[in-house]
Write an enzyme that holds these catalytic residues in place. Structure first.
Site, PDB file in Angstrom:
ATOM      1  N   CYS A 198      22.274  20.706  62.098  1.00  0.00           N
ATOM      2  CA  CYS A 198      23.692  20.443  62.355  1.00  0.00           C
ATOM      3  C   CYS A 198      23.725  19.442  63.500  1.00  0.00           C
ATOM      4  CB  CYS A 198      24.394  21.736  62.756  1.00  0.00           C
ATOM      5  SG  CYS A 198      26.089  21.482  63.323  1.00  0.00           S
ATOM      6  N   THR A 199      24.429  18.362  63.308  1.00  0.00           N
ATOM      7  CA  THR A 199      24.384  17.301  64.319  1.00  0.00           C
ATOM      8  C   THR A 199      24.848  17.782  65.687  1.00  0.00           C
ATOM      9  OG1 THR A 199      26.516  16.647  63.433  1.00  0.00           O
ATOM     10  CG2 THR A 199      24.622  15.317  62.812  1.00  0.00           C
ATOM     11  N   CYS A 259      26.936  14.353  59.210  1.00  0.00           N
ATOM     12  CA  CYS A 259      27.217  15.791  59.152  1.00  0.00           C
ATOM     13  C   CYS A 259      26.378  16.466  58.054  1.00  0.00           C
ATOM     14  CB  CYS A 259      28.703  15.955  58.848  1.00  0.00           C
ATOM     15  SG  CYS A 259      29.237  17.648  58.763  1.00  0.00           S
ATOM     16  N   SER A 264      31.954  15.676  61.040  1.00  0.00           N
ATOM     17  CA  SER A 264      33.157  16.510  61.109  1.00  0.00           C
ATOM     18  C   SER A 264      33.783  16.479  62.504  1.00  0.00           C
ATOM     19  CB  SER A 264      32.804  17.946  60.727  1.00  0.00           C
ATOM     20  OG  SER A 264      31.820  18.436  61.609  1.00  0.00           O
TER      21      SER A 264
HETATM   22  N1  DGL Z   1      28.258  18.642  62.530  1.00  0.00           N
HETATM   23  C1  DGL Z   1      28.283  19.387  61.320  1.00  0.00           C
HETATM   24  C2  DGL Z   1      26.909  19.462  60.689  1.00  0.00           C
HETATM   25  O1  DGL Z   1      26.046  18.643  60.956  1.00  0.00           O
HETATM   26  C3  DGL Z   1      28.857  20.754  61.304  1.00  0.00           C
HETATM   27  C4  DGL Z   1      29.940  21.129  62.177  1.00  0.00           C
HETATM   28  C5  DGL Z   1      31.071  21.775  61.400  1.00  0.00           C
HETATM   29  O2  DGL Z   1      30.996  22.974  61.073  1.00  0.00           O
HETATM   30  O3  DGL Z   1      31.998  21.034  61.165  1.00  0.00           O
HETATM   31  O4  DGL Z   1      26.683  20.329  59.870  1.00  0.00           O
END
Ligand code: DGL
Length: 284
Positions: A202-203, A88, A25
């Protein structure tokens, strides 16, 4: 009117350009992409961050699915990706099953889409985790996909989820000085459960893994996807030579974002070093 000449398709040159797409994202997946590239430097990669629509974590199922499908189409159609990793977690818990079972089957039966949830849980159980904390976006925790998947791998393990919605905006916008207090508040109820492991689900949280390790006094095993996904991808490619043979190997890495803003550019430079241009991804 003259006859329209059919377009010549050069199968050989097409075959030579097959890439691995990595989608997130926003910025978080870039940590995973960087780590993948360290252990698998020979492949050609395209990274896509949907910076225009980040954060996904508070959005509806429909919105996250549609954004994810559009992103994958961009990587397949405009960049010859043969394999896409949805780095993500939020997009993986929401969209992966439908993308694999319907979208791929109906539109791109030879291509593959991989997520990050199952490899993360496999890694956790390989390390003997049973009391597993999960910090992630609101959507990821509420989806209960981590709970469903762990039950398939090892029913004796338990997931304790804690939504941590303030972390992504702080990480995307360099809100470092507010981080410790907020993290302590989020981690307290989890630590009280007596965890053996904590998944950074969450990455984006890869950016704060050292801080989480310090705040938990290194008593809990902190599982970070930049350490998990690269060896799992390597293993996947070994087990799927039919895919591995299709991938081109010139060691290229391109970065695309749906909004090339200053915050993203700063983060790209911080993470990848100078010399990486972030290009605008154009798709509907
Ligand atoms: N990087 C996304 C993940 O791994 C989340 C970040 C977002 O809320 O867009 O869940």
């Amino acid at each position: 009117m003259g006859r329209i000449k059919p377009k010549k398709v050069n199968v050989m040159s097409n075959n030579k350009r097959k890439k691995i797409g990595i989608f997130d994202s926003g910025l978080g997946g870039l940590y995973v992409a960087r780590a993948i590239r360290i252990i698998l430097p020979e492949y050609n990669y395209v990274y896509l961050g949907d910076t225009l629509n980040v954060p996904y974590g508070g959005r509806s199922y429909e919105a996250i699915y549609n954004l994810s499908e559009a992103a994958i189409r961009f990587l397949f159609d405009q960049h010859d990706c043969e394999l896409v990793i949805i780095a993500c977690n939020t997009a993986s818990v929401t969209a992966l099953r439908k993308l694999q079972k319907e979208f791929l089957v109906n539109n791109y039966p030879d291509k593959r889409i991989l997520g990050v949830i199952v490899p993360t849980l496999e890694s956790a159980t390989e390390l003997g985790a049973t009391q597993i904390g999960l910090i992630a976006t609101e959507y990821t925790v509420r989806s209960k996909i981590y709970d469903e998947e762990i039950a398939k791998i090892t029913p004796c393990a338990e997931i304790f989820g804690q939504p941590t919605p303030l972390l992504v905006p702080l990480i995307e916008h360099q809100g470092d000085k507010y981080m410790n207090q907020i993290l302590k508040d989020y981690l307290k109820p989890l630590i009280e459960k007596g965890l053996d492991s904590l998944i950074l689900g969450c990455t984006h949280y890869i950016a704060i893994k050292d801080r989480v390790r310090e705040l938990t006094n290194h008593r809990v095993r902190v599982l970070s996807q930049d350490e998990i996904i690269p060896p799992k991808l390597k293993d996947y490619l070994c087990r799927h030579p039919e895919m591995e043979e299709r991938l081109s190997k010139e060691g290229t890495f391109s970065i695309y974002a749906t909004d090339v803003n200053t915050s993203f550019l700063k983060n790209v430079e911080k993470l990848m070093g100078a010399g990486f241009e972030a290009k605008k991804a154009e798709y509907a």
